[in-house]
Design a protein around this motif. Structure first.
Motif, PDB file in Angstrom:
ATOM      1  N   UNK A  35      54.446  20.716  -8.222  1.00 19.27           N
ATOM      2  CA  UNK A  35      54.028  21.182  -6.909  1.00 19.27           C
ATOM      3  C   UNK A  35      54.505  20.222  -5.821  1.00 19.27           C
ATOM      4  N   UNK A  36      54.378  18.924  -6.081  1.00 19.08           N
ATOM      5  CA  UNK A  36      54.819  17.911  -5.128  1.00 19.08           C
ATOM      6  C   UNK A  36      56.317  18.026  -4.861  1.00 19.08           C
ATOM      7  N   UNK A  37      57.097  18.294  -5.903  1.00 18.38           N
ATOM      8  CA  UNK A  37      58.548  18.459  -5.746  1.00 18.38           C
ATOM      9  C   UNK A  37      58.860  19.661  -4.867  1.00 18.38           C
ATOM     10  N   UNK A  38      58.102  20.722  -5.008  1.00 17.74           N
ATOM     11  CA  UNK A  38      58.309  21.906  -4.149  1.00 17.74           C
ATOM     12  C   UNK A  38      57.952  21.582  -2.704  1.00 17.74           C
ATOM     13  N   UNK A  39      56.797  20.963  -2.511  1.00 16.22           N
ATOM     14  CA  UNK A  39      56.313  20.665  -1.159  1.00 16.22           C
ATOM     15  C   UNK A  39      57.297  19.763  -0.421  1.00 16.22           C
ATOM     16  N   UNK A  40      57.866  18.809  -1.120  1.00 16.62           N
ATOM     17  CA  UNK A  40      58.782  17.843  -0.502  1.00 16.62           C
ATOM     18  C   UNK A  40      60.226  18.307  -0.478  1.00 16.62           C
ATOM     19  N   UNK A  41      60.492  19.511  -1.002  1.00 14.23           N
ATOM     20  CA  UNK A  41      61.850  20.034  -0.985  1.00 14.23           C
ATOM     21  C   UNK A  41      62.775  19.395  -2.002  1.00 14.23           C
ATOM     22  N   UNK A  42      62.215  18.701  -2.983  1.00 15.15           N
ATOM     23  CA  UNK A  42      63.023  18.058  -4.012  1.00 15.15           C
ATOM     24  C   UNK A  42      63.510  19.075  -5.051  1.00 15.15           C
ATOM     25  N   UNK A  43      62.804  20.172  -5.177  1.00  7.84           N
ATOM     26  CA  UNK A  43      63.177  21.260  -6.072  1.00  7.84           C
ATOM     27  C   UNK A  43      62.942  22.569  -5.340  1.00  7.84           C
ATOM     28  N   UNK A  44      63.714  23.603  -5.671  1.00 13.18           N
ATOM     29  CA  UNK A  44      63.497  24.892  -5.011  1.00 13.18           C
ATOM     30  C   UNK A  44      62.151  25.497  -5.421  1.00 13.18           C
ATOM     31  N   UNK A  45      61.550  26.171  -4.485  1.00  6.72           N
ATOM     32  CA  UNK A  45      60.270  26.826  -4.728  1.00  6.72           C
ATOM     33  C   UNK A  45      60.543  28.176  -5.398  1.00  6.72           C
ATOM     34  N   UNK A  46      59.902  28.461  -6.519  1.00  7.30           N
ATOM     35  CA  UNK A  46      60.091  29.766  -7.155  1.00  7.30           C
ATOM     36  C   UNK A  46      59.678  30.892  -6.197  1.00  7.30           C
TER      37      UNK A  46
END
Length: 66
Positions: A35-46
């Motif tokens: 979730x943190x990776x999504x919020x910070x833009x480190x990984x694409x959000x599904x």
């Protein structure tokens, strides 16, 4: 994630609809690191999480980082 979601909840909770509250609860099932990776833009959000509410969370989080 407690800080990210806590700040968001403090700011937004009174304005959330029942559907948005359900969505927020669904976020709690996602592992913190993911979730943190999504919020910070480190990984694409599904796509099933890339909603208006999630984008609002990202906006609030971005504002708090500055």
């Amino acid at each position: 994630m407690d800080l990210v979601l806590g700040r968001f909840a403090d700011a937004q909770l009174p304005m959330l609809s029942d559907a948005e509250l359900d969505e927020l609860e669904r976020w709690l099932d996602v592992p913190d690191q993911q979730f943190f990776a999504w919020v910070n833009g480190m990984e694409p959000v599904p796509p099933n999480y890339d909603t208006a509410l999630f984008r609002r969370l990202r906006g609030v989080h971005s504002e708090n980082k500055t």
